[in-house]
Design an enzyme around this catalytic site. Structure first.
Site: not given
Ligand code: NAD
Length: 376
Positions: A250, A190, A140, A222, A246
């Site tokens: 959620d 990852k 970001y 994942d 992020d």
């Protein structure tokens, strides 16, 4: 020394949930004779309307002179037309930067007796995880980023960059949090694809030597997304980089049900932390007295835990919320969750407003504190 807590209600339902937070703080300050001063300031659209800035100099001064900042929410359609850099959300981003908060901590907690709030509904044991998300680095913020035309084609680029020191400080914080809980830490990355993830994994291993009592597991993002949905009860502390955090936080939020139930803390290294419910300003329900105050009240619980180190009060607030919900008292946003339960059992529920919910949670919290002999 008296501790100062800055209250920034903001926009939409922000002021309503902040009233709830202030009511809870004041009642506990009085009961425990806490040396705390509550200071009020402006942020977001409300600050823009009053001063022309979404984060006025006065708010920055008040924040930097505080021991903690509690925020409601910012934003709403009323400010759609203002210049980009003056948007209410820019005020919040600037505040986070000013406070140098780099770790967003989100507890995801749901006892089995409240599993009717979860879309999973078949919980066999309690969910009680803590997601620690890196907040100031990664995709970001990495440079260069932007749009370009190359070889006659439109392209866009973002840069994923992490330094050893950025990874080290968040991972160290996560080890410390894990040490105080179950002693289990999962670091999510990852590493099978990304160089930054391989560095992340190496740094997590290096820091591990200082925390021999914590067990460290690595998990690919994942696989973690699946694990959170399939076996959320087995997960304790999770640490991860900005974008993965992020998304996973959620997923964690969805496990518990409504957005209105979720608190968060954004932590810094210098002890001045920012506490805020996860939800936004919910403009369509603002001013009607029906907003769910639980995300805010649990953010106050986090303030008691991380800033005031009063763990017993923090835990009593969590239990106060859980027993109020268990008794069938809910706000309007939770109605769709419990309708399912009411078909299955004869236990009734009652929809109440922000103020009544706050008072019931406060009563239940004091019942917990009395039961434990913490207050007379
Ligand atoms: P939102 O969280 O405000 O609302 C999403 C949905 O959840 C709406 O249906 C809303 O009514 C409901 N909801 C949220 N909190 C609730 C509560 N406490 N009680 C009952 N219902 C609740 O998200 P949005 O609609 O995407 O955004 C609205 C505004 O809030 C936008 O301007 C956005 O930029 C801003 N926003 C601010 C923050 C923040 O201040 N931290 C976070 C997210 C969004």
């Amino acid at each position: 020394m008296k501790k100062k807590i800055l209250l920034l209600p903001g926009d939409g339902i922000g002021p309503e949930v902040m009233d709830a937070g202030e009511r809870v703080l004041s009642a506990l300050m009085e009961a425990f004779k806490l040396e705390i001063e509550l200071v009020h300031g402006k942020i977001g659209g409300a600050a823009y309307d009053a001063t022309g800035e979404p984060l006025p100099e006065e708010t920055i001064r008040l924040a930097l002179n505080s021991h903690a900042v509690l925020l409601g929410a910012v934003g709403g359609p009323a400010w759609n037309g203002v210049p980009f850099e003056k948007r209410p959300e820019e005020g919040l981003l600037k505040l986070r930067k000013t406070l140098s908060v780099y770790a967003n901590v989100r507890p995801v907690r749901l006892p089995t007796r409240l599993s009717h709030f979860s879309p999973l509904r078949t919980l066999t044991s309690d969910i009680h995880m803590l997601i620690v998300r890196e907040l100031t680095g990664g995709l970001y913020f990495g440079e260069p980023k932007g749009r370009m035309v190359e070889d006659g084609e439109e392209k866009a680029r973002d840069t994923l960059l992490y330094s050893e020191s950025e990874i080290r400080r968040i991972v160290e914080l996560a080890y410390k949090l894990a040490e105080k809980r179950s002693g289990r830490l999962v670091s999510v990355d990852k590493a099978n694809v990304l160089a930054t993830s391989r560095l992340w994994r190496e740094v997590a291993e290096r820091v591990h030597t200082a925390y021999p009592h914590v067990t460290l597991h690595h998990m690919l993002v994942d696989a973690m997304a699946m694990e959170m949905v399939l076996h959320p009860e087995t997960i304790d502390v999770v640490v991860t980089e900005n974008m993965f955090g992020d998304i996973l936080s959620d997923v964690g939020g969805a496990l518990v049900g409504s957005l209105g139930l979720l608190p968060s803390a954004s932590l810094s290294d210098h002890g001045l932390h920012l506490y805020e419910p996860v939800h936004g300003s919910a403009p369509t329900i603002a001013g009607r007295g029906i907003a769910n105050p639980i995300g805010m009240i649990l953010s106050v619980a986090m303030l008691f835990e991380y800033t005031l180190s009063l763990q017993e009060i923090a835990e009593a607030l969590w239990q106060g919320v859980e027993s109020t919900l268990d008794d069938g008292w809910i706000t309007a946003d939770l109605e769709s969750f419990v309708e399912h339960r009411s078909h299955e059992s004869s236990r009734p529920y009652r929809v109440i407003g922000t103020k009544e919910m706050t008072e019931r949670i406060l009563e239940a919290t004091f019942r917990q504190l009395k039961r434990k002999g913490v207050v007379a």
